[in-house]
Design a protein around this motif. Sequence first.
Motif, PDB file in Angstrom:
ATOM      1  N   GLY A 110      30.444  36.062  48.975  1.00 35.47           N
ATOM      2  CA  GLY A 110      31.885  35.896  48.843  1.00 35.47           C
ATOM      3  C   GLY A 110      32.465  36.834  47.797  1.00 35.47           C
ATOM      4  O   GLY A 110      33.517  37.462  48.017  1.00 35.47           O
ATOM      5  N   ALA A 111      31.793  36.942  46.651  1.00 32.55           N
ATOM      6  CA  ALA A 111      32.262  37.848  45.600  1.00 32.55           C
ATOM      7  C   ALA A 111      32.196  39.295  46.062  1.00 32.55           C
ATOM      8  O   ALA A 111      33.099  40.095  45.772  1.00 32.55           O
ATOM      9  N   ARG A 112      31.141  39.643  46.789  1.00 33.43           N
ATOM     10  CA  ARG A 112      31.032  41.022  47.290  1.00 33.43           C
ATOM     11  C   ARG A 112      32.200  41.351  48.230  1.00 33.43           C
ATOM     12  O   ARG A 112      32.765  42.446  48.169  1.00 33.43           O
ATOM     13  N   LYS A 113      32.541  40.412  49.096  1.00 41.05           N
ATOM     14  CA  LYS A 113      33.674  40.632  50.007  1.00 41.05           C
ATOM     15  C   LYS A 113      34.956  40.909  49.215  1.00 41.05           C
ATOM     16  O   LYS A 113      35.754  41.793  49.574  1.00 41.05           O
ATOM     17  N   THR A 154      29.895  36.583  39.182  1.00 40.33           N
ATOM     18  CA  THR A 154      29.948  37.690  38.217  1.00 40.33           C
ATOM     19  C   THR A 154      28.868  38.723  38.513  1.00 40.33           C
ATOM     20  O   THR A 154      29.114  39.940  38.460  1.00 40.33           O
ATOM     21  N   GLU A 155      27.658  38.260  38.804  1.00 42.36           N
ATOM     22  CA  GLU A 155      26.558  39.189  39.098  1.00 42.36           C
ATOM     23  C   GLU A 155      26.890  40.044  40.321  1.00 42.36           C
ATOM     24  O   GLU A 155      26.612  41.252  40.343  1.00 42.36           O
ATOM     25  N   VAL A 208      28.359  45.269  42.922  1.00 40.64           N
ATOM     26  CA  VAL A 208      29.151  46.094  43.842  1.00 40.64           C
ATOM     27  C   VAL A 208      29.730  47.304  43.116  1.00 40.64           C
ATOM     28  O   VAL A 208      29.701  48.434  43.629  1.00 40.64           O
ATOM     29  N   LEU A 209      30.242  47.103  41.913  1.00 42.07           N
ATOM     30  CA  LEU A 209      30.804  48.226  41.155  1.00 42.07           C
ATOM     31  C   LEU A 209      29.725  49.248  40.801  1.00 42.07           C
ATOM     32  O   LEU A 209      29.933  50.460  40.906  1.00 42.07           O
ATOM     33  N   GLU A 210      28.565  48.760  40.396  1.00 43.21           N
ATOM     34  CA  GLU A 210      27.479  49.677  40.033  1.00 43.21           C
ATOM     35  C   GLU A 210      26.983  50.448  41.252  1.00 43.21           C
ATOM     36  O   GLU A 210      26.719  51.656  41.168  1.00 43.21           O
ATOM     37  N   GLU A 211      26.861  49.769  42.387  1.00 42.07           N
ATOM     38  CA  GLU A 211      26.421  50.445  43.609  1.00 42.07           C
ATOM     39  C   GLU A 211      27.412  51.521  44.049  1.00 42.07           C
ATOM     40  O   GLU A 211      27.025  52.548  44.608  1.00 42.07           O
ATOM     41  N   ALA A 212      28.699  51.281  43.785  1.00 40.50           N
ATOM     42  CA  ALA A 212      29.734  52.240  44.165  1.00 40.50           C
ATOM     43  C   ALA A 212      29.941  53.322  43.114  1.00 40.50           C
ATOM     44  O   ALA A 212      30.757  54.226  43.304  1.00 40.50           O
ATOM     45  N   VAL A 259      39.334  37.219  40.459  1.00 41.18           N
ATOM     46  CA  VAL A 259      39.323  36.005  39.643  1.00 41.18           C
ATOM     47  C   VAL A 259      38.362  35.000  40.277  1.00 41.18           C
ATOM     48  O   VAL A 259      38.380  34.796  41.492  1.00 41.18           O
ATOM     49  N   ALA A 260      37.536  34.355  39.456  1.00 42.57           N
ATOM     50  CA  ALA A 260      36.436  33.542  39.970  1.00 42.57           C
ATOM     51  C   ALA A 260      36.863  32.249  40.643  1.00 42.57           C
ATOM     52  O   ALA A 260      36.038  31.607  41.303  1.00 42.57           O
TER      53      ALA A 260
END
Length: 329
Positions: free
Chosen positions: A160-163, A192-193, A198-202, A237-238
Amino acid sequence: MADVARLAGVSSQTVSRVSNGHPGVIEATREQVLAAMRELGYRPNSAARALRYGQFNTIGVILFSLSSTGNSRTVEAIATHAAAEGYAITLIPIDVPTQDNVLGAFTRMGELAVDAVIVIMEIHLLDAGTVQLPPGVHVVVVDSDAGDRYSVVDTDQADGARKAVRHLLDLGHRTVWHVAGPRTSYAGQRRTEAWRAVLEEAGRPVPQPLRGDWSAESGYAAGLSLADRPDCTAVFVANDQMALGLLRALHERGRSVPEDISVVGFDDLPEAAFFVPPLTTVHQDFAEVGRRCVQNVLRQVRAQGGARPGTDLVPTSLAIRRSTAPPRS
């Protein structure tokens, strides 16, 4: 039961079979017995039946808080699906999540005569080994990373967070800021993880996350901080309640959503579609989580077997509304 049998002109055994919903009774006879039950005001003695068959048709639910959206909606779903299976639920909240309190709750459940237990643990107790559940109990755990030892049902928090983060990056935002949940929350940590991954992979910058406590007030405080950052154009936002507070803070500081800052939440509260603007958010299927919990634990009861370790993840979806847009050129 003997009175019903005499009035209906059948045997006590037939009355028992009708009372227990046994399929092997002729329909006309069943209606005759039911009519006699209504006339005499007969009600089956559930306590006596439980003692005879060793089954109480009750599921215990142990949890640490009813205040969070996820817990309250999961309990509601469990109660609904348990009722559809002919089961009631017994709820025991624990104020301080310690080993003694958890074991005390299980002891209390035994005194209340439940067939199985669903444990909703929103903090890192099972994962860290701080709390051990008693062996030999039909049990399902919700919201925990302990699938190697217990039968766990949970929303796919990470996916869900990745989406959410990928949606914002696909819109053209350089990076995504994050208002995280409490450190003690398993769901918050997973979100959070995944945001960070996702940001690091991008290959994008990873801003320092702001920490909230699931409340709109903490989201408001985070929003006041982010509103003063000209480099902030997107926020994940979580949960939706913190997103609501953040939206108010941005509005008060003159930052428009989504023109200046895009916002994505998590949960998809029924009210999220009526935020200003309507909130893009990750939809959690709490009804399906509750259904799978009940199915899992009743499977254990009916098979009279222990819980099989493993994690059953319920998929999420992204509800795209008007709080997200491409950044200003």
